[in-house]
Design an enzyme around this catalytic site. Structure first.
Site, mmCIF file in Angstrom:
data_model
loop_
_atom_site.group_PDB
_atom_site.id
_atom_site.type_symbol
_atom_site.label_atom_id
_atom_site.label_comp_id
_atom_site.label_asym_id
_atom_site.label_seq_id
_atom_site.Cartn_x
_atom_site.Cartn_y
_atom_site.Cartn_z
ATOM 1 N N HIS A 187 1.015 37.503 6.511
ATOM 2 C CA HIS A 187 0.727 37.743 5.092
ATOM 3 C C HIS A 187 0.052 39.108 4.910
ATOM 4 O O HIS A 187 0.359 39.842 3.971
ATOM 5 C CB HIS A 187 -0.255 36.685 4.553
ATOM 6 C CG HIS A 187 0.260 35.281 4.550
ATOM 7 N ND1 HIS A 187 -0.232 34.311 5.387
ATOM 8 C CD2 HIS A 187 1.220 34.687 3.796
ATOM 9 C CE1 HIS A 187 0.387 33.165 5.133
ATOM 10 N NE2 HIS A 187 1.282 33.361 4.189
ATOM 11 N N LYS A 206 10.427 35.620 8.170
ATOM 12 C CA LYS A 206 10.244 34.341 8.881
ATOM 13 C C LYS A 206 10.893 33.192 8.105
ATOM 14 O O LYS A 206 11.534 32.330 8.686
ATOM 15 C CB LYS A 206 8.746 34.082 9.097
ATOM 16 C CG LYS A 206 8.430 33.366 10.387
ATOM 17 C CD LYS A 206 8.402 31.872 10.283
ATOM 18 C CE LYS A 206 7.208 31.437 9.483
ATOM 19 N NZ LYS A 206 7.444 30.059 8.995
#
Ligand code: PAF
Length: 291
Positions: free
Chosen positions: A41, A153
């Protein structure tokens, strides 16, 4: 909108405050998250800070994208830790709405994706991508970002959201960003927190299997079945493999026979965690960004 990373991160909890923050102009980079932040993130946030005048993240564990037997209640939540990490990454502001703010009384609209969402995660988690599209469309309407950053991802999520933006002519650029891995190769995920030490060690077979297929690709292997078997031969050691898919990265349809480009993706249960990973072959993320 504040553009300095030296000031404390601005916490915004309501749509009204968010609209005031956004103002009429300026490039805004947006990183939607469900919290439980990790370096994956933070790489998105750093990119958003670099590319735009203002950068905002959101933290919202979206009930609409969890199935009835999934981990909505157990999903890791630690707001103060997440805010400290965002601040350190130079994020200017964070939107922290409540469930009532995102789904107020009278809410009666869903964004339901089509074919691109029907396979893989869409098949394993009915309704999941309608939940994701609905919340991301709402967030886009509230934040009005110039660019929004999503990790490779969750490859199918990335493609579903690119397709949503294009299909609904939303005025935002989706920026795909590479998978961030631990030094030993495990793809970072908030759900890695569910892994015990033994499970985490076993989970390395997932990236190991994908790496073996990537090596085979470099050596010229293009047969989809052979590539899938190469992954399975290693990855099955991690736990209970739900699928290994060799698909076209644009349509996400399974490749039969020879692959000119492919995304090999997998889902596997390791203990209480359901882990995803993938590798993109014969196509770059920059090419994907141009779709
Ligand atoms: O990837 C996630 O964390 C979520 O699916 C997202 C995009 C924040 C929507 O809730």
């Amino acid at each position: 909108m504040s553009a300095s990373s030296s000031v404390a991160i601005q916490r915004i909890r309501s749509v009204a405050e968010l609209r005031e923050w956004r103002g009429p102009a300026g490039d805004v980079g947006f990183v939607p998250t469900m919290g439980a932040l990790h370096d994956g993130h933070l790489a998105l946030v750093e990119r958003a800070v670099r590319d735009n005048e203002g950068a905002i993240a959101s933290i919202f564990v979206n009930p609409a994208q969890f199935g009835p037997n999934e981990d909505y209640r157990a999903y890791p939540r630690d707001e103060e830790r997440d805010l400290a990490l965002l601040e350190r990454a130079g994020c200017h502001s964070v939107f922290l709405p409540s469930v009532a703010e995102m789904y107020p009384p009278g809410d009666d609209m869903r964004v339901v994706p089509g074919d691109i969402a029907s396979r893989l995660e869409g098949a394993a988690r009915p309704g999941h991508f309608a939940g994701v599209c609905t919340i991301v469309a709402k967030l886009f309407g509230m934040v009005r970002p110039t660019r929004a950053y999503f990790g490779q991802k969750d490859f199918q999520q990335l493609r579903v959201l690119q397709t949503m933006v294009r299909s609904l002519a939303l005025d935002v650029r989706v920026v795909p960003c590479p998978i961030v891995r631990a030094a030993d190769g495990l793809a970072l995920s908030s759900r890695n927190a569910y892994l015990g030490a033994d499970e985490r060690a076993r989970a390395l077979a997932l990236s190991g299997g994908l790496l073996a297929a990537a090596k085979a690709w470099v050596q010229g292997e293009r047969d989809a079945t052979a590539l899938r078997r190469t992954v399975e031969a290693v990855a099955h050691q991690a736990g209970s493999l739900e699928y290994v898919s060799v698909a076209d990265p644009v349509t996400l349809r399974e490749v039969a026979g020879r692959a000119e480009r492919a995304v090999i993706s997998l889902a596997c249960r390791v203990g209480n965690a359901r882990l995803l990973d993938n590798v993109l072959l014969g196509m770059t993320l920059d090419e994907l960004a141009e779709l």
